[in-house]
Structure formats: structure tokens, C-alpha cells
Scaffold this active site. Sequence first.
Site, mmCIF file in Angstrom:
data_model
loop_
_atom_site.group_PDB
_atom_site.id
_atom_site.type_symbol
_atom_site.label_atom_id
_atom_site.label_comp_id
_atom_site.label_asym_id
_atom_site.label_seq_id
_atom_site.Cartn_x
_atom_site.Cartn_y
_atom_site.Cartn_z
ATOM 1 N N ASP A 292 0.894 -1.234 -0.114
ATOM 2 C CA ASP A 292 0.035 0.067 0.060
ATOM 3 C C ASP A 292 0.964 1.443 -0.027
ATOM 4 O O ASP A 292 1.867 1.209 -0.644
ATOM 5 C CB ASP A 292 -1.175 -0.014 1.026
ATOM 6 N N HIS A 315 2.451 1.907 -3.051
ATOM 7 C CA HIS A 315 1.499 2.790 -3.787
ATOM 8 C C HIS A 315 2.053 4.177 -3.828
ATOM 9 O O HIS A 315 1.023 5.129 -3.629
ATOM 10 C CB HIS A 315 0.012 2.659 -2.935
#
Length: 485
Positions: A292, A315
Site C-alpha cells: 500500500d 502505492h
Amino acid sequence: MGVFHRVLVVWIVVSVFVHESSNVEGRTHFHKKQKNKSSNKDKDSPVSDPPTDSPVSDPSPSPVFPPPVPSDPSPNPDDPGNSNSEPCVFDVTSFGAVGDGKTDDTPAFMEAWKAACAVESGIVLVPADLEFMITSTIFSGPCKPGLVFQIDGVLMPPNGPDCWPKSDSRKQWLVFYRLDQMTFTGSGTIEGNGGDWWELPCKPHRGPNGSTLPGPCDSPALIRFFMSTNLVVSSLRIQNSPQFHMKFDGCEGVLIEKLSISSPKLSPNTDGIHIENTKSVGIYDSQIANGDDCISIGRGCSDVNIEGVTCGPSHGISIGSLGVQNSQACVTNITARNVFIKDSDNGVRIKTWQGGTGSVSGISFENIQMENVRNCIIIDQYYCLSKACRNQTSAVYLTDVSYRNIKGTYDVRSPPIHFACSDTVACTNITMSEVELLPAEGELVDDPFCWNAYGNQETLTIPPITCLQDGMPEYLAESSSSYRC
């Protein structure tokens, strides 16, 4: 008369002897004092003796500056009350910790913590070459200043949800609460044992080849600092968290440096470092690879500096998401510079929900190198986890966002520049300078996306961006003060 002379002679001899003895005693006391002042401390002591103005060979005592007062500690290093003595080390094995990776060592850790908390510059030591398992624990203060939690071995939670005690919170594992001047460091590893948590069927996430895989339910964050000040976190390896690796909430004065954070690329919600309602933060010289956001910045954050960080796979670096459920979010003065982002779904991102209020301002992304990154530069004010979200009339106001010297390669599946600002609240004062992004493979994508975005280009960009509007929208210029925090 002869007797009188003899008594007089004896009295004189005794008087001289007593006088000389008094002088000898005085010299002996003087030399003892000098010996104590010049005695060497252990080489490993983190506090060295203060320099003296006079040479060691000077037989006269040197003046003490500043002069001692009754509350000052004793200058004698052999005195147990001396504050310059070595810090007290509280090895968890001395309190009964086994370190075999199976035994619950929580009670021993709590006892070591209590002992270290009660003294100045106490050290909780998790020794090398052993594996310690403890359950969900809150290490709370206030404690005496200078507390150190040093992990040189391996520290881990129970192995997955089936082994998690039912009486323990599933929201978090290690919590540090109400602390000041604490250091969390060491040469060891914090192993999150997250694999079984990632498979819980509660939230879908993207899998290989476009497939959908299950995700976390009430998976715990690995480490949380809450309502604490003047923290240092350094040098540790933190890996395979069930959810967020490290969270800071309600803190001020945080230094994070030289960390290694890692979990698999497809591990869901495993943000590397998340900060919220936290001020004055420095994140430096760290490596983060996870499933993430590499670093995520939530509401209530200000004065955050990120530098020398390598992200990816991840991310990217995200501000948000902000404004969920019509909440207010205020974020200001965030800088990320000299950062390398590779093999990531996003590069530098700001994401907000429709319906929020507040503002994001004073954001600087500078000297960012991208390598095979999808959505290199993105503002998304329509963030939503489902297709049920509707446009609303209010939004978090974004202004004063600069992108300078952003270079590298992008994944051609998405445009490298994407500014999707709210229909009703435009993004303003976006600055682009020396932005050069080329496709990692395939043809150049030359259609950056803009919607209701205002700003200026100090230099031409690659790919060219023609959709950024000049100036300020009239309706926002008249009422922009209502959006500020």
C-alpha cells in the site's frame, strides 16, 4: 627545674607531631579528591567527563563552573547518584523472557518496561540471537526522560488470527502511549507474521493478472505511537505487518530514520508509515517496500519533511485520503524531496473524498525520481472505495502544490499526470517545473488529464500539459477563506 624542662620538651615534640599529622591528613584528602575527579569512566559510557581548564599536573584544585548547588548531582563518578553514570540496562531475559519464539514473554517485557520507565535514560534491551513473542501490549507513560527501547533480536506477535488471544485487541499490537523523549531503535527485526491476516475474506484487493483476492478484516497495525512527543525511531527492520507497519497519531516532534520496512507487493493495507494529527515530523534515509502507501499522511498533519527515502514496490507517497464522511481535514507544509519511487501503482498522490471540508496547502514534491510508476503525479478529489459515491457540493480545498524536478519513467496503462479536482472547489496555485516523464515501455502518452485545476508551468513538461488553467476561478477567489483551516 630539670623535671620542668623535660615536660616542656615533651610538650613541644608532641605539638610538632600533631601539627605535621594534621598536614599529612589534609594532603591525603586532597589527593583522594583529585583521584576521583580524574578517574576514567568506562569507555562505553555515552557521557564523557567535562573538560577542565587547568592541566592535570596542577596540584591546586580547579574551580568548578558553574558552581555546584545542593540540588546538583555529585561530581564523583563512583557515586551511584551521579547522573553521568552509564544508563541502566534492563535486559528482558533478566525478567524471565525465554526468547524461543513460542513462549509468551509479555509479562517479562512489561516488568522490564516498568523498571526502565522509572529511571532516567533507562534501556529496555531485547538481546540479539533470540526470538521473542509477545501479545498485544500497551507500553504507557509518562516515564523518566531518555527512555530507550532497543531491539537487537527478533520481536513478533502471535502467528496469525488463530493464535491471537481472544481477549486482546485486534486493532493494534505494540502501542506506545503518553511518552516524551523516547527512542525506539536497535539492530534487530520486528516480524509481523502477517501472512494469515492478509487472507481474511473481509475486503477485496487486486491480485495477479487482474484477479480479485480477499483482504484484511480487523487486522492489527503492528506499531502505534499515540499522544507522544519528541520521539526517535531508527535503524530497525520492520516486516510483514498484518496491516499498517507503523502509525503515529496525536504526536509532535518525531524523527524517523534508517528504517527498512517490507512486505509483499500484494499484501493489502500494509502502509509503511502512516501519520495522523501529528506535527513536526522528519522521515529520512529509509527503504520501504509494501502493498500500500509507502508513506501516508492523514488529517491534522503539518510540518512534515520526507527526504532520502526509497519507495517500491508500493502505492507511493500519499496525502490522504481526506474528508471521508463529510469530515474536516487540514494538512499543511508537507515536503518530499530526494525520493526514489519504483515499480509502484502511484508516485506522489493527494486523495480526498467528496463532501469533505478544510484544506491542503503548502505541499512541495521536489527532486523525485520515478522508475516504472503508474500515475506518477495524481490529484484525485473523487476518491471512493466503491461505485456508490456521489458528487457533493463541498470538498477539501487544494492550493499551493508544487512539482519540481520530477523525472523518470511511467507505466503507460495510465496517464503520468492526472489532476481531477472537485467540480465546485477548484485546485489552485499548482506549479510545474522541470517535469520530464517518459514511458518505461511502449509509446508516449501525451494526454495528461486536468479537471478544474489552476496553476502555472515554469518550464515545459514532458509529456506536454496544456489543460492546466491560468489564474484563479472567480467564485473561489471571493470565498477561498472559508475553506482554510
